[in-house]
Design a protein around this motif. Sequence first.
Motif, mmCIF file in Angstrom:
data_model
loop_
_atom_site.group_PDB
_atom_site.id
_atom_site.type_symbol
_atom_site.label_atom_id
_atom_site.label_comp_id
_atom_site.label_asym_id
_atom_site.label_seq_id
_atom_site.Cartn_x
_atom_site.Cartn_y
_atom_site.Cartn_z
ATOM 1 N N GLY A 1 -12.305 -10.051 -10.920
ATOM 2 C CA GLY A 1 -13.493 -10.849 -10.677
ATOM 3 C C GLY A 1 -14.512 -10.736 -11.797
ATOM 4 N N VAL A 2 -14.612 -9.561 -12.401
ATOM 5 C CA VAL A 2 -15.566 -9.365 -13.497
ATOM 6 C C VAL A 2 -15.152 -10.205 -14.700
ATOM 7 C CG1 VAL A 2 -16.532 -7.662 -15.082
ATOM 8 C CG2 VAL A 2 -16.153 -7.053 -12.720
ATOM 9 N N VAL A 3 -13.858 -10.268 -14.975
ATOM 10 C CA VAL A 3 -13.369 -11.069 -16.091
ATOM 11 C C VAL A 3 -13.658 -12.545 -15.825
ATOM 12 C CG1 VAL A 3 -11.300 -11.758 -17.355
ATOM 13 C CG2 VAL A 3 -11.622 -9.369 -16.719
ATOM 14 N N LEU A 4 -13.411 -12.998 -14.601
ATOM 15 C CA LEU A 4 -13.713 -14.388 -14.253
ATOM 16 C C LEU A 4 -15.204 -14.672 -14.370
ATOM 17 C CD1 LEU A 4 -11.387 -15.011 -11.191
ATOM 18 C CD2 LEU A 4 -11.264 -16.120 -13.417
ATOM 19 N N ARG A 5 -16.008 -13.721 -13.935
ATOM 20 C CA ARG A 5 -17.465 -13.904 -14.012
ATOM 21 C C ARG A 5 -17.932 -13.978 -15.467
ATOM 22 N NH1 ARG A 5 -22.016 -13.597 -10.924
ATOM 23 N NH2 ARG A 5 -23.809 -12.509 -11.790
ATOM 24 N N ALA A 6 -17.385 -13.109 -16.316
ATOM 25 C CA ALA A 6 -17.790 -13.101 -17.719
ATOM 26 C C ALA A 6 -17.343 -14.374 -18.436
ATOM 27 C CB ALA A 6 -17.213 -11.876 -18.418
ATOM 28 N N ALA A 7 -16.199 -14.914 -18.046
ATOM 29 C CA ALA A 7 -15.673 -16.117 -18.699
ATOM 30 C C ALA A 7 -16.117 -17.400 -18.006
ATOM 31 C CB ALA A 7 -14.148 -16.060 -18.710
ATOM 32 N N SER A 8 -16.863 -17.290 -16.939
ATOM 33 C CA SER A 8 -17.120 -18.435 -16.062
ATOM 34 C C SER A 8 -17.733 -19.642 -16.761
ATOM 35 C CB SER A 8 -18.003 -18.011 -14.884
ATOM 36 O OG SER A 8 -19.258 -17.549 -15.344
ATOM 37 N N PHE A 9 -18.683 -19.438 -17.648
ATOM 38 C CA PHE A 9 -19.348 -20.577 -18.282
ATOM 39 C C PHE A 9 -18.395 -21.333 -19.194
ATOM 40 C CE2 PHE A 9 -22.822 -17.814 -17.064
ATOM 41 C CZ PHE A 9 -23.675 -18.701 -16.449
ATOM 42 N N PHE B 1 -14.518 -10.532 -26.235
ATOM 43 C CA PHE B 1 -14.525 -10.793 -24.796
ATOM 44 C C PHE B 1 -14.382 -9.495 -24.002
ATOM 45 C CE2 PHE B 1 -12.251 -12.206 -20.846
ATOM 46 C CZ PHE B 1 -13.346 -12.792 -20.258
ATOM 47 N N THR B 2 -13.528 -8.591 -24.477
ATOM 48 C CA THR B 2 -13.348 -7.308 -23.792
ATOM 49 C C THR B 2 -14.654 -6.521 -23.784
ATOM 50 O OG1 THR B 2 -11.041 -7.273 -24.476
ATOM 51 C CG2 THR B 2 -11.977 -5.194 -23.722
ATOM 52 N N ASP B 3 -15.350 -6.486 -24.906
ATOM 53 C CA ASP B 3 -16.646 -5.796 -24.955
ATOM 54 C C ASP B 3 -17.636 -6.424 -23.985
ATOM 55 O OD1 ASP B 3 -15.617 -4.175 -26.920
ATOM 56 O OD2 ASP B 3 -16.607 -5.237 -28.584
ATOM 57 N N TYR B 4 -17.630 -7.748 -23.927
ATOM 58 C CA TYR B 4 -18.567 -8.455 -23.053
ATOM 59 C C TYR B 4 -18.277 -8.183 -21.577
ATOM 60 C CZ TYR B 4 -21.126 -12.337 -20.926
ATOM 61 O OH TYR B 4 -21.956 -13.104 -20.136
ATOM 62 N N TYR B 5 -17.034 -8.352 -21.144
ATOM 63 C CA TYR B 5 -16.788 -8.151 -19.716
ATOM 64 C C TYR B 5 -16.882 -6.687 -19.317
ATOM 65 C CZ TYR B 5 -11.722 -6.906 -19.951
ATOM 66 O OH TYR B 5 -10.521 -6.307 -20.165
ATOM 67 N N VAL C 1 -20.569 -6.258 -18.694
ATOM 68 C CA VAL C 1 -20.946 -6.852 -17.410
ATOM 69 C C VAL C 1 -20.480 -5.950 -16.263
ATOM 70 C CG1 VAL C 1 -20.526 -8.810 -15.864
ATOM 71 C CG2 VAL C 1 -20.969 -9.211 -18.274
ATOM 72 N N ASP C 2 -19.314 -5.371 -16.409
ATOM 73 C CA ASP C 2 -18.748 -4.515 -15.359
ATOM 74 C C ASP C 2 -19.529 -3.212 -15.199
ATOM 75 O OD1 ASP C 2 -16.991 -3.548 -13.417
ATOM 76 O OD2 ASP C 2 -15.556 -2.799 -14.885
ATOM 77 N N LYS C 3 -19.937 -2.610 -16.302
ATOM 78 C CA LYS C 3 -20.480 -1.251 -16.236
ATOM 79 C C LYS C 3 -21.996 -1.153 -16.333
ATOM 80 C CE LYS C 3 -16.185 0.544 -17.879
ATOM 81 N NZ LYS C 3 -15.342 0.751 -18.985
ATOM 82 N N SER C 4 -22.679 -2.234 -16.658
ATOM 83 C CA SER C 4 -24.118 -2.122 -16.896
ATOM 84 C C SER C 4 -24.971 -2.273 -15.650
ATOM 85 C CB SER C 4 -24.565 -3.138 -17.937
ATOM 86 O OG SER C 4 -24.361 -4.438 -17.428
ATOM 87 N N SER C 5 -24.450 -2.899 -14.595
ATOM 88 C CA SER C 5 -25.256 -3.066 -13.382
ATOM 89 C C SER C 5 -24.331 -3.166 -12.175
ATOM 90 C CB SER C 5 -26.134 -4.319 -13.477
ATOM 91 O OG SER C 5 -25.338 -5.474 -13.488
ATOM 92 N N CYS D 1 -26.452 -7.576 -20.862
ATOM 93 C CA CYS D 1 -25.365 -7.747 -21.833
ATOM 94 C C CYS D 1 -25.591 -8.921 -22.772
ATOM 95 C CB CYS D 1 -24.047 -7.929 -21.089
ATOM 96 S SG CYS D 1 -23.673 -6.577 -19.979
ATOM 97 N N ARG D 2 -26.826 -9.279 -23.039
ATOM 98 C CA ARG D 2 -27.091 -10.454 -23.869
ATOM 99 C C ARG D 2 -26.578 -10.274 -25.308
ATOM 100 N NH1 ARG D 2 -27.273 -14.074 -20.094
ATOM 101 N NH2 ARG D 2 -29.075 -13.945 -18.758
ATOM 102 N N LYS D 3 -26.592 -9.046 -25.837
ATOM 103 C CA LYS D 3 -26.111 -8.832 -27.207
ATOM 104 C C LYS D 3 -24.604 -9.074 -27.294
ATOM 105 C CE LYS D 3 -29.682 -5.574 -28.548
ATOM 106 N NZ LYS D 3 -30.002 -4.179 -28.900
ATOM 107 N N THR D 4 -23.842 -8.500 -26.382
ATOM 108 C CA THR D 4 -22.392 -8.710 -26.412
ATOM 109 C C THR D 4 -22.052 -10.161 -26.044
ATOM 110 O OG1 THR D 4 -22.209 -7.835 -24.173
ATOM 111 C CG2 THR D 4 -21.731 -6.321 -25.978
ATOM 112 N N GLN D 5 -22.870 -10.773 -25.195
ATOM 113 C CA GLN D 5 -22.663 -12.187 -24.861
ATOM 114 C C GLN D 5 -22.848 -13.053 -26.101
ATOM 115 O OE1 GLN D 5 -25.083 -13.795 -21.631
ATOM 116 N NE2 GLN D 5 -25.170 -15.736 -22.715
ATOM 117 N N LYS D 6 -23.858 -12.752 -26.884
ATOM 118 C CA LYS D 6 -24.122 -13.533 -28.095
ATOM 119 C C LYS D 6 -22.955 -13.417 -29.074
ATOM 120 C CE LYS D 6 -27.611 -14.239 -31.623
ATOM 121 N NZ LYS D 6 -28.907 -13.820 -32.158
ATOM 122 N N ILE D 7 -22.386 -12.226 -29.201
ATOM 123 C CA ILE D 7 -21.249 -12.021 -30.095
ATOM 124 C C ILE D 7 -20.031 -12.796 -29.582
ATOM 125 C CG2 ILE D 7 -19.632 -10.296 -30.965
ATOM 126 C CD1 ILE D 7 -22.040 -8.305 -30.868
#
Length: 174
Positions: free
Chosen positions: A24-32, A84-88, A91-95, A103-109
């Motif tokens: 679910g975290v991977v789907l959430r991170a890739a959702s947009f 993508f791995t860094d980003y998800y 998202v998984d571990k920060s909150s 996770c805006r920095k990893t999202q931007k990358i």
Amino acid sequence: MVITNNITIPSDEELTVQEVNVSGVVLRAASFHLGKYCEDINNEFMLCRKELKDPRKCLNEGKAVTSCSLEFFRKVKKSCFREFTDYYNCVDKSSPGYEFEPCRKTQKIFDKCMSDNLNMERPPYGYFCEVKIHDSPRPKPEPPKPPVYSDTPVGLPEDRPKPPAKYGGRQIQN
């Protein structure tokens, strides 16, 4: 939907497709990006389900959505796997609520990698809330016919006497 003897259930072969085996975290991170990439196919599937009101008639559209998702994740894995791995993971571990804000920095990358390698821009805020018209290649289903009952009265004859209205009519008096 009530199951009766005249209801046909699809076979296992018709229902079996390769699954999108991600969390679910991977789907959430890739959702947009995933939502934008598979937008037309997903809209066709949702329109089919809404119009036909029978999920068995939309199996091919559902398979197309799954196939599109698999294709998207294969492209991400090939081009932006580390980002993508860094980003998800962020998202998984920060909150505890899997929020994007920390996770805006990893999202931007990740977004830059998607833009540079796959030419996919992150959709703007509120994009998926906008009203859009989907032009479907499927023919529009016929509207349901009104029920016909055998004991419906034909109506009153026109020559039947009509008593005056008890509290006055709506006609304008001269």
